[in-house]
Design a protein around this motif. Structure first.
Motif, PDB file in Angstrom:
ATOM      1  N   PHE A 100      12.425  36.114  -2.068  1.00  0.00           N
ATOM      2  CA  PHE A 100      11.648  35.358  -3.047  1.00  0.00           C
ATOM      3  C   PHE A 100      10.194  35.772  -3.001  1.00  0.00           C
ATOM      4  CE2 PHE A 100      11.039  32.942   0.783  1.00  0.00           C
ATOM      5  CZ  PHE A 100       9.751  32.468   0.690  1.00  0.00           C
ATOM      6  N   GLU A 101       9.489  35.483  -4.083  1.00  0.00           N
ATOM      7  CA  GLU A 101       8.034  35.649  -4.138  1.00  0.00           C
ATOM      8  C   GLU A 101       7.470  34.499  -4.952  1.00  0.00           C
ATOM      9  OE1 GLU A 101       6.309  38.903  -6.344  1.00  0.00           O
ATOM     10  OE2 GLU A 101       7.951  38.887  -7.781  1.00  0.00           O
ATOM     11  N   THR A 102       6.358  33.970  -4.489  1.00  0.00           N
ATOM     12  CA  THR A 102       5.675  32.911  -5.214  1.00  0.00           C
ATOM     13  C   THR A 102       4.443  33.524  -5.865  1.00  0.00           C
ATOM     14  OG1 THR A 102       6.487  31.250  -3.671  1.00  0.00           O
ATOM     15  CG2 THR A 102       4.592  30.647  -5.032  1.00  0.00           C
ATOM     16  N   LEU A 103       4.311  33.322  -7.156  1.00  0.00           N
ATOM     17  CA  LEU A 103       3.202  33.900  -7.903  1.00  0.00           C
ATOM     18  C   LEU A 103       1.972  33.009  -7.792  1.00  0.00           C
ATOM     19  CD1 LEU A 103       5.196  34.851 -11.118  1.00  0.00           C
ATOM     20  CD2 LEU A 103       4.642  36.309  -9.176  1.00  0.00           C
ATOM     21  N   ASP A 104       0.819  33.627  -7.571  1.00  0.00           N
ATOM     22  CA  ASP A 104      -0.417  32.858  -7.549  1.00  0.00           C
ATOM     23  C   ASP A 104      -0.937  32.716  -8.984  1.00  0.00           C
ATOM     24  OD1 ASP A 104      -1.881  35.182  -8.289  1.00  0.00           O
ATOM     25  OD2 ASP A 104      -2.240  35.698  -6.204  1.00  0.00           O
ATOM     26  N   PRO A 105      -1.914  31.859  -9.221  1.00  0.00           N
ATOM     27  CA  PRO A 105      -2.409  31.633 -10.584  1.00  0.00           C
ATOM     28  C   PRO A 105      -2.890  32.905 -11.283  1.00  0.00           C
ATOM     29  CG  PRO A 105      -3.187  29.885  -9.158  1.00  0.00           C
ATOM     30  CD  PRO A 105      -2.522  30.908  -8.264  1.00  0.00           C
ATOM     31  N   THR A 106      -3.486  33.831 -10.555  1.00  0.00           N
ATOM     32  CA  THR A 106      -3.950  35.079 -11.153  1.00  0.00           C
ATOM     33  C   THR A 106      -2.781  35.915 -11.635  1.00  0.00           C
ATOM     34  OG1 THR A 106      -5.909  35.061  -9.737  1.00  0.00           O
ATOM     35  CG2 THR A 106      -5.304  37.178 -10.734  1.00  0.00           C
ATOM     36  N   ALA A 107      -1.749  36.030 -10.800  1.00  0.00           N
ATOM     37  CA  ALA A 107      -0.553  36.790 -11.185  1.00  0.00           C
ATOM     38  C   ALA A 107       0.155  36.127 -12.361  1.00  0.00           C
ATOM     39  CB  ALA A 107       0.387  36.927  -9.997  1.00  0.00           C
TER      40      ALA A 107
END
Length: 164
Positions: A92-99
């Motif tokens: 899994f990967e969690t996207l940050d607000p910039t991404a």
């Protein structure tokens, strides 16, 4: 080669358009009302679930994927030792607000609906907007949306790398 691919793409745009097909996404055409609902889920960043080996899921902020190898997938669901079933291996990967912001712009621009003109003043598009307009990669529609031109679709990666 690139020039031949571009010429073929332009020919496809012309011929498919003349036949009543709409290029609703960079690489997809359909007659109105027959767009792929499956693909639009991705381009519109809507949630989807992962079912099966190698499948991917997205909930709006986190992307998950199941192991691609069938043996590991089935081994988790039905352990050979008769043990308790468990979820298959995954990542899994969690996207940050910039991404998430960059992804929203990039995926929106892939479609013929584009993105609202107001996004031209927000990161990440703000820095690249003038350049992309001058390079004839973008156009602003009558209903204040930013869309890729045919040239922009052909050179979209040049813009997209500036947005990440």
């Amino acid at each position: 080669d690139d020039d031949r691919a571009a010429a073929q793409y332009r020919l496809a745009v012309d011929r498919l358009g003349a036949a009543g097909f709409r290029g609703y996404e960079i690489s997809n055409w359909a007659q109105p009302g027959h767009e792929s609902r499956h693909n639009l889920v991705y381009w519109e960043r809507r949630p989807y679930e992962a079912v099966g080996p190698g499948a991917h899921a997205f909930d709006g902020t986190t992307r998950r994927w199941n192991a691609a190898r069938l043996e590991g997938y089935l081994g988790a669901l039905a352990p050979a030792d008769g043990g308790r079933p468990r979820l298959p291996p995954c990542g899994f990967e969690t996207l940050d607000p910039t991404a998430m912001a960059a992804e929203s712009v990039i995926l929106g621009l892939r479609t013929d609906r584009g993105v609202p003109l107001a996004m031209a003043h927000e990161p990440p598009l703000a820095d690249a907007f003038g350049w992309a307009l001058a390079a004839e990669l973008l156009d602003v529609t009558g209903d204040d949306r930013i869309v890729l031109t045919t040239r922009g679709r052909l050179l979209s990666n040049e813009l997209f790398v500036r947005l990440v």
